[in-house]
Design an enzyme around this catalytic site. Structure first.
Site, PDB file in Angstrom:
ATOM      1  N   HIS A 190       0.970  -1.256  -0.239  1.00  0.00           N
ATOM      2  CA  HIS A 190       0.360  -0.164  -0.226  1.00  0.00           C
ATOM      3  C   HIS A 190       0.954   0.949   0.074  1.00  0.00           C
ATOM      4  O   HIS A 190       1.755   1.420   0.646  1.00  0.00           O
ATOM      5  CB  HIS A 190      -0.882   0.002   1.242  1.00  0.00           C
ATOM      6  CG  HIS A 190      -2.367   1.464   0.610  1.00  0.00           C
ATOM      7  ND1 HIS A 190      -2.287   2.307   1.428  1.00  0.00           N
ATOM      8  CD2 HIS A 190      -3.416   0.595   0.415  1.00  0.00           C
ATOM      9  CE1 HIS A 190      -3.013   2.758   1.288  1.00  0.00           C
ATOM     10  NE2 HIS A 190      -4.065   1.914   1.147  1.00  0.00           N
ATOM     11  N   ASP A 210      -7.861  -4.823   0.369  1.00  0.00           N
ATOM     12  CA  ASP A 210      -8.677  -5.181  -1.405  1.00  0.00           C
ATOM     13  C   ASP A 210      -8.000  -6.938  -1.407  1.00  0.00           C
ATOM     14  O   ASP A 210      -8.890  -7.866  -2.085  1.00  0.00           O
ATOM     15  CB  ASP A 210      -8.043  -4.832  -2.308  1.00  0.00           C
ATOM     16  CG  ASP A 210      -9.220  -4.021  -2.643  1.00  0.00           C
ATOM     17  OD1 ASP A 210     -10.099  -3.983  -2.668  1.00  0.00           O
ATOM     18  OD2 ASP A 210      -7.934  -2.582  -3.145  1.00  0.00           O
TER      19      ASP A 210
HETATM   20  N1  ACO Z   1       3.852  -7.242  -4.876  1.00  0.00           N
HETATM   21  C1  ACO Z   1       5.523  -7.575  -4.816  1.00  0.00           C
HETATM   22  N2  ACO Z   1       6.219  -6.975  -4.937  1.00  0.00           N
HETATM   23  C2  ACO Z   1       5.709  -6.095  -4.747  1.00  0.00           C
HETATM   24  C3  ACO Z   1       4.308  -5.129  -4.289  1.00  0.00           C
HETATM   25  C4  ACO Z   1       3.369  -6.451  -4.413  1.00  0.00           C
HETATM   26  N3  ACO Z   1       1.935  -6.238  -3.902  1.00  0.00           N
HETATM   27  N4  ACO Z   1       4.444  -4.362  -3.894  1.00  0.00           N
HETATM   28  C5  ACO Z   1       5.440  -3.992  -3.931  1.00  0.00           C
HETATM   29  N5  ACO Z   1       6.301  -4.417  -4.465  1.00  0.00           N
HETATM   30  C6  ACO Z   1       7.742  -4.505  -4.405  1.00  0.00           C
HETATM   31  C7  ACO Z   1       7.936  -3.743  -5.841  1.00  0.00           C
HETATM   32  O1  ACO Z   1       8.262  -4.120  -6.817  1.00  0.00           O
HETATM   33  C8  ACO Z   1       9.176  -2.126  -5.541  1.00  0.00           C
HETATM   34  O2  ACO Z   1      10.866  -2.966  -4.887  1.00  0.00           O
HETATM   35  P1  ACO Z   1      11.577  -2.970  -5.406  1.00  0.00           P
HETATM   36  O3  ACO Z   1      12.151  -1.988  -4.155  1.00  0.00           O
HETATM   37  O4  ACO Z   1      13.014  -4.165  -5.521  1.00  0.00           O
HETATM   38  O5  ACO Z   1      12.242  -2.523  -6.488  1.00  0.00           O
HETATM   39  C9  ACO Z   1       9.075  -2.246  -3.532  1.00  0.00           C
HETATM   40  O6  ACO Z   1       7.238  -3.856  -3.444  1.00  0.00           O
HETATM   41  C10 ACO Z   1       7.837  -1.096  -4.083  1.00  0.00           C
HETATM   42  O7  ACO Z   1       6.569  -1.200  -4.703  1.00  0.00           O
HETATM   43  P2  ACO Z   1       6.399  -0.022  -5.017  1.00  0.00           P
HETATM   44  O8  ACO Z   1       5.003  -0.495  -6.063  1.00  0.00           O
HETATM   45  O9  ACO Z   1       6.954   0.749  -4.966  1.00  0.00           O
HETATM   46  O10 ACO Z   1       5.498   0.591  -3.816  1.00  0.00           O
HETATM   47  P3  ACO Z   1       4.709   1.933  -3.959  1.00  0.00           P
HETATM   48  O11 ACO Z   1       4.279   2.290  -2.599  1.00  0.00           O
HETATM   49  O12 ACO Z   1       4.328   2.579  -5.238  1.00  0.00           O
HETATM   50  O13 ACO Z   1       2.741   0.997  -4.432  1.00  0.00           O
HETATM   51  C11 ACO Z   1       0.963  -0.701  -4.752  1.00  0.00           C
HETATM   52  C12 ACO Z   1       1.698   0.397  -4.016  1.00  0.00           C
HETATM   53  C13 ACO Z   1       0.926   0.029  -5.653  1.00  0.00           C
HETATM   54  C14 ACO Z   1       0.193  -0.530  -3.418  1.00  0.00           C
HETATM   55  C15 ACO Z   1       1.929  -1.978  -5.355  1.00  0.00           C
HETATM   56  O14 ACO Z   1       2.454  -2.384  -3.509  1.00  0.00           O
HETATM   57  C16 ACO Z   1       0.899  -2.931  -5.834  1.00  0.00           C
HETATM   58  O15 ACO Z   1       0.968  -2.681  -6.964  1.00  0.00           O
HETATM   59  N6  ACO Z   1       0.411  -3.699  -4.610  1.00  0.00           N
HETATM   60  C17 ACO Z   1      -0.474  -4.557  -5.521  1.00  0.00           C
HETATM   61  C18 ACO Z   1      -1.883  -4.185  -5.979  1.00  0.00           C
HETATM   62  C19 ACO Z   1      -3.028  -3.624  -5.084  1.00  0.00           C
HETATM   63  O16 ACO Z   1      -3.272  -4.541  -3.835  1.00  0.00           O
HETATM   64  N7  ACO Z   1      -3.135  -2.776  -5.097  1.00  0.00           N
HETATM   65  C20 ACO Z   1      -4.912  -2.070  -4.335  1.00  0.00           C
HETATM   66  C21 ACO Z   1      -4.044  -0.480  -3.448  1.00  0.00           C
HETATM   67  S1  ACO Z   1      -5.188  -0.871  -1.948  1.00  0.00           S
HETATM   68  C22 ACO Z   1      -6.020   0.566  -2.739  1.00  0.00           C
HETATM   69  O17 ACO Z   1      -6.373   0.859  -3.708  1.00  0.00           O
HETATM   70  C23 ACO Z   1      -7.763   0.287  -2.166  1.00  0.00           C
END
Ligand code: ACO
Length: 449
Positions: free
Chosen positions: A308, A365
């Site tokens: 998140h 979610d």
């Molecule tokens: N699975 C695997 N790796 C992940 C995940 C995941 N769900 N989420 C983040 N990471 C990793 C990224 O690859 C990144 O790795 P790195 O540092 O080696 O490059 C690191 O964790 C940081 O991730 P970011 O994408 O930069 O984090 P950000 O805060 O920008 O994104 C987000 C948050 C979009 C929610 C992300 O965690 C994600 O895509 N999750 C899955 C989708 C999801 O569940 N979205 C719902 C959010 S809740 C809502 O909107 C109500």
């Protein structure tokens, strides 16, 4: 808590100039530099794509501390509201600022019940739309269309009535959009039922067969709506505020919020969780292998429902939903395979260095889609459910914005990176651009057809 010893100003040096800007503190100790005078003093603006570090307003509605996994509506912890209140009570709290008295809550219920029906000509509105229309644009269009039915001049009374009408009619519109998509007759609201039972009946009853709502499902739905009711300045709420800042009508603003929520990066994640769980169940069923794929940077798979932007210890809403999910699935048993896979994924990820070091935990979610699936709510309705829950938050922010003494139309600035001034070129002196080459190709193709 705010620190009284914290500096009240910040000095910004730019070349030889130094400007002093005020620092504002929130009641929970958040601090912000007020840059509103920066341009007048220095000619500079601030740039923050995606507004990741920009406060757009001061608000007293919802507090989130993502590091500590805290979510509070008007100061009340989400855990207590989830356990002890109802969605309509939370709606009152968000909109009015205080918990309702027994009499106030009863009056709200009564008012909502009196407004659940849609104008009969709405049936023609639904039948004019394609059968396979996604329920989200149908919801956005129908909520926007409410403005055409209530056109009295704006007054305190009209705003109150509009809030009630929205709370009352949203479940009816949502259920109608579903009924239309499956080609079934619309089911009128039944006002003896509570908010969620009424919605479930409008979704699942038919003229041939009544639907008796299970109180466990009605309570689970009520809980989901409470958990989604507000989340401060997210994309759709900021959209409602921005559209509302032009003094647009409340129905138009809520319709714009619904459109913003429809995007897969905002309201669409629980659908992706279900698709992920389904694909694992349909494949080899191995949670271990999927987690390995999610960690592999050469693989596009992500553990959907994990991580998140704000919550970096845990999402308090996910912890609440996990328990409800077990109860609902345990009772219905319909999607227990999905729940088993979800729990296995969570167990593996929470003890895996990759997820621990990146502070990735289940978000709201991760379990909501499993509950909706168990209730029989189709995947394309998940975002509609989210919109029903978020409605009181949108209304509360719209009202707060209009009551703010600092209220003015939202108008961000930009750093222009386009062409500098150049003289107009008469058409006969312009070369053939890519657009006209494309037009010629089309003309040739249709001549040959
Ligand atoms: N699975 C695997 N790796 C992940 C995940 C995941 N769900 N989420 C983040 N990471 C990793 C990224 O690859 C990144 O790795 P790195 O540092 O080696 O490059 C690191 O964790 C940081 O991730 P970011 O994408 O930069 O984090 P950000 O805060 O920008 O994104 C987000 C948050 C979009 C929610 C992300 O965690 C994600 O895509 N999750 C899955 C989708 C999801 O569940 N979205 C719902 C959010 S809740 C809502 O909107 C109500």
């Amino acid at each position: 808590m705010s620190d009284p010893a914290a500096p009240k100003t910040v000095n910004l040096r730019y070349g030889d100039e130094s400007v002093e800007l005020p620092v504002l503190s929130g009641t929970e100790g958040e601090r912000a530099i007020d840059v509103s005078s920066l341009r007048a003093k220095t000619g500079l603006i601030t740039l923050d794509s995606g507004y990741g570090n920009t406060g757009s307003c001061q608000s007293a509605i919802t507090f989130i501390d993502g590091e500590r996994g805290i979510l509070r509506y008007r100061g009340y912890p989400i855990e207590q509201l989830a356990e002890r209140s109802s969605f309509l009570e939370v709606a009152w709290l968000l909109i009015k600022g205080e918990l309702p008295s027994r009499a106030e809550l009863a009056a709200l219920r009564e008012e909502v019940v009196r407004h659940t029906l849609l104008h009969e000509s709405f049936t023609q509105f639904f039948s004019a739309l394609p059968r396979d229309a996604h329920p989200m644009p149908v919801l956005a269009a129908a909520v926007g269309a409410l403005a055409t039915f209530y056109q009295e001049p704006e007054s305190e009374q009209l705003i109150h009535d509009s809030c009630i009408r929205l709370l009352a009619k949203m479940p009816t519109i949502a259920a109608y959009s579903y009924k239309h998509s499956i080609g079934q007759p619309l089911i009128y609201p039944q006002n003896s039922l509570d908010y969620c039972s009424n919605f479930l009946r409008m979704m699942f009853a038919t003229p041939c067969e009544e639907y008796a709502t299970d109180p466990l499902l009605a309570r689970a739905l009520d809980l989901l709506l409470i958990l989604h009711a507000d989340h401060e300045q997210n994309c759709s709420t900021s959209t409602v505020r921005l559209v509302g800042s032009s003094q647009a009508n409340l129905f138009a603003c809520i319709s714009s919020g619904i459109s913003a929520l429809w995007g897969p990066l905002h309201g669409g994640a629980n659908q992706q969780v279900i698709e992920m769980l389904q694909s694992i169940a349909d494949g080899d069923g191995s949670a271990e292998r999927f987690v390995a794929r999610a960690k592999d940077k050469n693989d596009t798979a992500r553990l959907m429902g994990f991580g998140h932007r704000i919550y970096k210890s845990y999402d308090p809403r996910a912890a609440i939903l996990k328990k409800t999910c077990k109860e609902v699935v345990g009772k219905l048993g319909t999607s227990s395979r999905m729940l088993e896979i979800a729990m296995k994924l969570e167990e593996i990820a929470l003890s895996d260095e990759y997820f621990i070091s990146r502070k990735l935990y289940p978000n709201v979610d991760f379990y909501s889609g499993v509950i909706y699936t168990a209730m029989g709510i189709p995947v394309n309705m998940f975002t509609v459910m989210f919109a029903m829950g978020r409605l009181p938050g949108w209304i509360a922010h719209w009202l707060e914005m209009r009551a703010d003494p600092a209220f003015r139309i939202g108008r961000p600035r930009q750093i222009y990176q386009g062409a500098t001034e150049r003289a107009y070129i008469p058409i006969e002196k312009r070369g053939e651009g890519p657009v006209s080459r494309l037009a010629r190709r089309h003309a040739r193709a249709s001549a040959g057809a």
